[in-house]
Design an enzyme around this catalytic site. Sequence first.
Site, short mmCIF file in Angstrom:
data_model
loop_
_atom_site.label_atom_id
_atom_site.label_comp_id
_atom_site.label_asym_id
_atom_site.label_seq_id
_atom_site.Cartn_x
_atom_site.Cartn_y
_atom_site.Cartn_z
N CYS A 272 3.06 -4.79 6.89
CA CYS A 272 2.73 -4.49 5.50
C CYS A 272 3.95 -4.00 4.72
CB CYS A 272 1.62 -3.44 5.43
SG CYS A 272 -0.01 -4.09 5.84
N HIS B 181 0.82 -1.21 0.00
CA HIS B 181 0.00 0.00 0.00
C HIS B 181 0.86 1.26 0.00
CE1 HIS B 181 0.82 0.82 4.29
NE2 HIS B 181 0.60 -0.47 4.52
#
Length: 305
Positions: free
Chosen positions: A134, A118
């Site tokens: 992440c 992301h």
Amino acid sequence: MVKKGLYSFIIFSLITVMFMPLKTIQAAEVETSSYLIINKAVNELAYFKDGELVRVFDVGTGKSRKLTPEGTFKIINKVKNRPYYKEKIPGGSPKNPLGDRWMGLDVPGTWGHTYGIHGNNNERSIGKYVSAGCIRMHNEDVRWLYDQIPNGTTVLITHENKDFQSIALDHGLNVKLPKIEKVDKKVTILAEKSLYEKPIQYKGYVKAKIAAQTVTAFEETDNGWYHIYTWFGDAWISKGNTVEGQLVKKEMKVALTTVTSLYASPNVTAVTVGALNPQTVKSFEQIGNWHHIYTWFGDAWVYIE
């Protein structure tokens, strides 16, 4: 008989529905020619398409090695402007730590909602070990990547001191190896360049640097590399900021017979810095059909047929 036929139809329909999703996913996997490799050892993400390395991006990963899971996964959801549910920050907000693009990974037990690739709201964190697991990217980079890859794309996350092509081969991924041709040509390097042990853009293969000069290439690849002789021994250089031919320093007059573009370097893909009407100019360097001239724009290169 009618009831028996109805029951048979219902059972057939249920079996068909049960297997349709599986077939759809398998078809998507077969049709996906792209894959990603994330190497936590250097915090970089590589995008491959049809076996060729297209681009490499800096990324941010887990604060500790175990936080970002290693293994082979699939992208199973893609979301624009995903909210940050933990702190109730809406999607699209400049305060959202997920940026405006999310690509969720099918890490077991997470259904693509816990670990993903992301954007972010802290560009300075990219390249560092900072996340809870992440993979963070620069917002501009993740937007570009988001548009390139579909759901079903394979993502390999690893921690290895190897180049991306070697990692891909080791893990059985499709890699298109470059063709190498024997040559004997002069190549002029226009700016300082790194010398590599292999024709691969990998930091671990850099052995030295070479200043602008003319060198002899004895091999070249079809994906943009020259194998040259240097006083360090033989080495590879990328073709960027190079031009084939011997640089000759010689003052001479050159007649421009048509409107002629001015280039920042002797390459038709280089930045144009202006144009000159037909006239005679003075050249002080030449490489093949390229002339380095003085103009009121400053020095520039022109190509003369």
